[in-house]
Design a protein around this motif. Structure first.
Motif, PDB file in Angstrom:
ATOM      1  N   ALA A 113     -28.344  24.205  56.698  1.00  0.00           N
ATOM      2  CA  ALA A 113     -27.614  24.339  57.952  1.00  0.00           C
ATOM      3  C   ALA A 113     -28.473  25.013  59.010  1.00  0.00           C
ATOM      4  O   ALA A 113     -28.498  24.602  60.173  1.00  0.00           O
ATOM      5  CB  ALA A 113     -26.339  25.157  57.727  1.00  0.00           C
ATOM      6  N   LEU A 114     -29.219  26.041  58.614  1.00  0.00           N
ATOM      7  CA  LEU A 114     -30.099  26.721  59.556  1.00  0.00           C
ATOM      8  C   LEU A 114     -31.210  25.793  60.012  1.00  0.00           C
ATOM      9  O   LEU A 114     -31.591  25.785  61.182  1.00  0.00           O
ATOM     10  CB  LEU A 114     -30.685  27.982  58.917  1.00  0.00           C
ATOM     11  CG  LEU A 114     -29.669  29.083  58.586  1.00  0.00           C
ATOM     12  CD1 LEU A 114     -30.366  30.236  57.881  1.00  0.00           C
ATOM     13  CD2 LEU A 114     -28.980  29.568  59.845  1.00  0.00           C
ATOM     14  N   ARG A 115     -31.756  25.022  59.094  1.00  0.00           N
ATOM     15  CA  ARG A 115     -32.795  24.052  59.447  1.00  0.00           C
ATOM     16  C   ARG A 115     -32.258  23.012  60.421  1.00  0.00           C
ATOM     17  O   ARG A 115     -32.971  22.526  61.289  1.00  0.00           O
ATOM     18  CB  ARG A 115     -33.320  23.341  58.200  1.00  0.00           C
ATOM     19  CG  ARG A 115     -34.183  24.207  57.299  1.00  0.00           C
ATOM     20  CD  ARG A 115     -34.673  23.359  56.136  1.00  0.00           C
ATOM     21  NE  ARG A 115     -35.480  24.164  55.237  1.00  0.00           N
ATOM     22  CZ  ARG A 115     -36.749  24.477  55.439  1.00  0.00           C
ATOM     23  NH1 ARG A 115     -37.344  24.059  56.536  1.00  0.00           N
ATOM     24  NH2 ARG A 115     -37.417  25.205  54.565  1.00  0.00           N
ATOM     25  N   GLY A 117     -30.174  23.485  62.674  1.00  0.00           N
ATOM     26  CA  GLY A 117     -29.974  24.046  64.010  1.00  0.00           C
ATOM     27  C   GLY A 117     -28.769  24.946  64.158  1.00  0.00           C
ATOM     28  O   GLY A 117     -28.448  25.372  65.271  1.00  0.00           O
ATOM     29  N   ALA A 118     -28.091  25.257  63.046  1.00  0.00           N
ATOM     30  CA  ALA A 118     -26.933  26.141  63.132  1.00  0.00           C
ATOM     31  C   ALA A 118     -27.359  27.551  63.510  1.00  0.00           C
ATOM     32  O   ALA A 118     -28.443  28.000  63.154  1.00  0.00           O
ATOM     33  CB  ALA A 118     -26.192  26.163  61.790  1.00  0.00           C
ATOM     34  N   SER A 119     -26.505  28.239  64.233  1.00  0.00           N
ATOM     35  CA  SER A 119     -26.784  29.613  64.631  1.00  0.00           C
ATOM     36  C   SER A 119     -26.365  30.605  63.556  1.00  0.00           C
ATOM     37  O   SER A 119     -26.647  31.795  63.657  1.00  0.00           O
ATOM     38  CB  SER A 119     -26.054  29.946  65.931  1.00  0.00           C
ATOM     39  OG  SER A 119     -26.583  29.202  66.997  1.00  0.00           O
ATOM     40  N   GLY A 120     -25.682  30.125  62.536  1.00  0.00           N
ATOM     41  CA  GLY A 120     -25.268  30.996  61.457  1.00  0.00           C
ATOM     42  C   GLY A 120     -24.104  30.402  60.700  1.00  0.00           C
ATOM     43  O   GLY A 120     -23.803  29.218  60.834  1.00  0.00           O
ATOM     44  N   PHE A 121     -23.471  31.228  59.900  1.00  0.00           N
ATOM     45  CA  PHE A 121     -22.388  30.710  59.077  1.00  0.00           C
ATOM     46  C   PHE A 121     -21.341  31.778  58.836  1.00  0.00           C
ATOM     47  O   PHE A 121     -21.588  32.973  59.001  1.00  0.00           O
ATOM     48  CB  PHE A 121     -22.931  30.198  57.751  1.00  0.00           C
ATOM     49  CG  PHE A 121     -23.761  31.207  57.013  1.00  0.00           C
ATOM     50  CD1 PHE A 121     -23.195  32.024  56.044  1.00  0.00           C
ATOM     51  CD2 PHE A 121     -25.110  31.347  57.293  1.00  0.00           C
ATOM     52  CE1 PHE A 121     -23.966  32.959  55.375  1.00  0.00           C
ATOM     53  CE2 PHE A 121     -25.894  32.280  56.624  1.00  0.00           C
ATOM     54  CZ  PHE A 121     -25.303  33.095  55.662  1.00  0.00           C
ATOM     55  N   LEU A 122     -20.168  31.317  58.442  1.00  0.00           N
ATOM     56  CA  LEU A 122     -19.046  32.205  58.219  1.00  0.00           C
ATOM     57  C   LEU A 122     -18.191  31.628  57.101  1.00  0.00           C
ATOM     58  O   LEU A 122     -17.981  30.419  57.032  1.00  0.00           O
ATOM     59  CB  LEU A 122     -18.211  32.333  59.501  1.00  0.00           C
ATOM     60  CG  LEU A 122     -17.138  33.413  59.537  1.00  0.00           C
ATOM     61  CD1 LEU A 122     -17.791  34.804  59.588  1.00  0.00           C
ATOM     62  CD2 LEU A 122     -16.242  33.226  60.746  1.00  0.00           C
ATOM     63  N   GLY A 123     -17.711  32.507  56.213  1.00  0.00           N
ATOM     64  CA  GLY A 123     -16.849  32.046  55.131  1.00  0.00           C
ATOM     65  C   GLY A 123     -15.478  31.641  55.648  1.00  0.00           C
ATOM     66  O   GLY A 123     -14.956  32.251  56.587  1.00  0.00           O
ATOM     67  N   LYS A 124     -14.908  30.618  55.047  1.00  0.00           N
ATOM     68  CA  LYS A 124     -13.586  30.160  55.490  1.00  0.00           C
ATOM     69  C   LYS A 124     -12.508  31.205  55.219  1.00  0.00           C
ATOM     70  O   LYS A 124     -11.442  31.161  55.811  1.00  0.00           O
ATOM     71  CB  LYS A 124     -13.220  28.853  54.786  1.00  0.00           C
ATOM     72  CG  LYS A 124     -13.925  27.637  55.341  1.00  0.00           C
ATOM     73  CD  LYS A 124     -13.331  26.363  54.774  1.00  0.00           C
ATOM     74  CE  LYS A 124     -13.914  25.138  55.445  1.00  0.00           C
ATOM     75  NZ  LYS A 124     -13.304  23.889  54.946  1.00  0.00           N
ATOM     76  N   GLY A 125     -12.810  32.148  54.336  1.00  0.00           N
ATOM     77  CA  GLY A 125     -11.841  33.185  54.024  1.00  0.00           C
ATOM     78  C   GLY A 125     -11.970  34.406  54.911  1.00  0.00           C
ATOM     79  O   GLY A 125     -11.380  35.444  54.630  1.00  0.00           O
ATOM     80  N   ALA A 126     -12.733  34.278  55.996  1.00  0.00           N
ATOM     81  CA  ALA A 126     -12.931  35.421  56.897  1.00  0.00           C
ATOM     82  C   ALA A 126     -11.611  35.849  57.518  1.00  0.00           C
ATOM     83  O   ALA A 126     -10.700  35.044  57.720  1.00  0.00           O
ATOM     84  CB  ALA A 126     -13.931  35.052  57.991  1.00  0.00           C
ATOM     85  N   ALA A 231     -31.432  32.575  64.544  1.00  0.00           N
ATOM     86  CA  ALA A 231     -31.365  32.045  63.185  1.00  0.00           C
ATOM     87  C   ALA A 231     -32.617  31.231  62.848  1.00  0.00           C
ATOM     88  O   ALA A 231     -33.126  31.287  61.729  1.00  0.00           O
ATOM     89  CB  ALA A 231     -30.115  31.182  63.020  1.00  0.00           C
ATOM     90  N   GLN A 232     -33.098  30.477  63.827  1.00  0.00           N
ATOM     91  CA  GLN A 232     -34.296  29.680  63.601  1.00  0.00           C
ATOM     92  C   GLN A 232     -35.521  30.573  63.387  1.00  0.00           C
ATOM     93  O   GLN A 232     -36.451  30.211  62.650  1.00  0.00           O
ATOM     94  CB  GLN A 232     -34.540  28.741  64.789  1.00  0.00           C
ATOM     95  CG  GLN A 232     -33.437  27.724  65.022  1.00  0.00           C
ATOM     96  CD  GLN A 232     -33.242  26.815  63.825  1.00  0.00           C
ATOM     97  OE1 GLN A 232     -34.149  26.083  63.469  1.00  0.00           O
ATOM     98  NE2 GLN A 232     -32.078  26.877  63.203  1.00  0.00           N
ATOM     99  N   LEU A 233     -35.535  31.733  64.008  1.00  0.00           N
ATOM    100  CA  LEU A 233     -36.646  32.672  63.804  1.00  0.00           C
ATOM    101  C   LEU A 233     -36.721  33.106  62.347  1.00  0.00           C
ATOM    102  O   LEU A 233     -37.811  33.284  61.795  1.00  0.00           O
ATOM    103  CB  LEU A 233     -36.471  33.906  64.691  1.00  0.00           C
ATOM    104  CG  LEU A 233     -36.746  33.745  66.187  1.00  0.00           C
ATOM    105  CD1 LEU A 233     -36.529  35.078  66.901  1.00  0.00           C
ATOM    106  CD2 LEU A 233     -38.171  33.242  66.438  1.00  0.00           C
ATOM    107  N   VAL A 234     -35.565  33.284  61.721  1.00  0.00           N
ATOM    108  CA  VAL A 234     -35.535  33.693  60.316  1.00  0.00           C
ATOM    109  C   VAL A 234     -36.199  32.631  59.440  1.00  0.00           C
ATOM    110  O   VAL A 234     -37.033  32.930  58.589  1.00  0.00           O
ATOM    111  CB  VAL A 234     -34.086  33.932  59.852  1.00  0.00           C
ATOM    112  CG1 VAL A 234     -34.051  34.242  58.357  1.00  0.00           C
ATOM    113  CG2 VAL A 234     -33.456  35.074  60.634  1.00  0.00           C
ATOM    114  N   VAL A 235     -35.827  31.384  59.662  1.00  0.00           N
ATOM    115  CA  VAL A 235     -36.404  30.289  58.879  1.00  0.00           C
ATOM    116  C   VAL A 235     -37.914  30.215  59.093  1.00  0.00           C
ATOM    117  O   VAL A 235     -38.687  30.085  58.148  1.00  0.00           O
ATOM    118  CB  VAL A 235     -35.745  28.944  59.260  1.00  0.00           C
ATOM    119  CG1 VAL A 235     -36.429  27.796  58.543  1.00  0.00           C
ATOM    120  CG2 VAL A 235     -34.260  28.975  58.913  1.00  0.00           C
ATOM    121  N   ILE A 236     -38.344  30.286  60.353  1.00  0.00           N
ATOM    122  CA  ILE A 236     -39.769  30.204  60.671  1.00  0.00           C
ATOM    123  C   ILE A 236     -40.538  31.349  60.026  1.00  0.00           C
ATOM    124  O   ILE A 236     -41.649  31.158  59.509  1.00  0.00           O
ATOM    125  CB  ILE A 236     -39.988  30.220  62.199  1.00  0.00           C
ATOM    126  CG1 ILE A 236     -39.451  28.919  62.815  1.00  0.00           C
ATOM    127  CG2 ILE A 236     -41.469  30.390  62.546  1.00  0.00           C
ATOM    128  CD1 ILE A 236     -39.456  28.909  64.333  1.00  0.00           C
TER     129      ILE A 236
END
Length: 248
Positions: A113-115, A117-126, A231-236
């Motif tokens: 997902a990060l690759r 282009g997603a900015s991040g993620f969140l659990g559906k149970g949030a 988020a992309q910085l983390v992957v890079i």
């Protein structure tokens, strides 16, 4: 039981001046309805569209130009990963931020997902307040990556090649390494801390500088590395070898 981030940053200056436009993409109509009621109850945000699959989400994103898309990863037909990649690859949608909705925070699809282009993620149970904060944080241009997920899941999958680009992972790593040469020593240092999941305030405390200075370094690093967001910085950082995962 869902594992949802509990230490995400709060929304920062830079959030859209008007109501935050939100697009909901999930194949479960009941869940979309619940999200819509929650989002529309807030004075600073509004739902501008609902999609039941990725293709519809992309079409609505082009038409409505939302600030944030809440995108389910698993949907029939065109899934959330493909839709996120389509949004990320469209120059006209450069300002759109995608937050992936996952069943669990520790999910093998997160790296993909990060690759994409997603900015991040969140659990559906949030919790409701977590979801609303996630929208505000994404709209402000921050990344929704908890330190635990960043250090654990992302590092592990990239180190094991689980998230590598099947086309040419070696070429991708070389490209990132070449781009890193354009960073200043301080920008590299900031990037290392970003990859560890620290917020601007956290990095500022470590380096004994102001959060504004950190933000400037982060923005310059993104520009030089061609990163869409934090988020992309983390992957890079991991792909290039600048940061190596530690086995704890």
């Amino acid at each position: 039981m869902d594992h949802t981030p509990t230490d995400l940053p709060s929304a920062a200056p830079g959030t859209p001046s008007g109501p935050i436009k939100v697009l909901l993409a999930d194949d479960q109509a009941l869940l979309r309805s619940a999200f819509k009621v929650l989002v529309d109850s807030e004075p600073d945000m509004e739902v501008v569209g609902e999609a039941s699959d990725g293709a519809q989400a992309f079409a609505l994103a082009r038409r409505e130009r939302p600030d944030v898309v809440l995108m389910d990863i698993r949907m029939p037909g065109t899934d959330g990963l493909a839709a996120t990649r389509m949004i990320s690859d469209d120059p006209e949608l450069a300002a759109v931020r995608v937050v992936m909705l996952t069943t669990f925070e520790v999910d093998e699809y997160v790296v993909s997902a990060l690759r994409a282009g997603a900015s991040g993620f969140l659990g559906k149970g949030a919790e409701p307040e977590e979801l609303l904060n996630a929208i505000r944080v994404a709209a402000a241009g921050e990344a929704l990556l908890s330190p635990a997920a960043t250090k654990g899941l992302i590092a592990t999958f990239l180190a094991q090649g689980g998230g590598a680009d099947p086309a040419a992972p070696g070429a991708s790593a070389r490209m990132h390494a070449e781009r890193l040469a354009a960073l200043t020593v301080r920008e590299r240092e900031v990037l290392v801390h970003v990859a560890a999941g620290l917020s601007n305030d956290g990095i500022a405390g470590r380096l004994e500088v102001s959060p504004l200075t950190v933000k400037t370094h982060v923005n310059r690093a993104m520009a030089k590395l061609g990163a869409r967001d934090r988020a992309q910085l983390v992957v890079i950082a991991y792909e290039s070898g600048l940061v190596r995962p530690r086995v704890e």
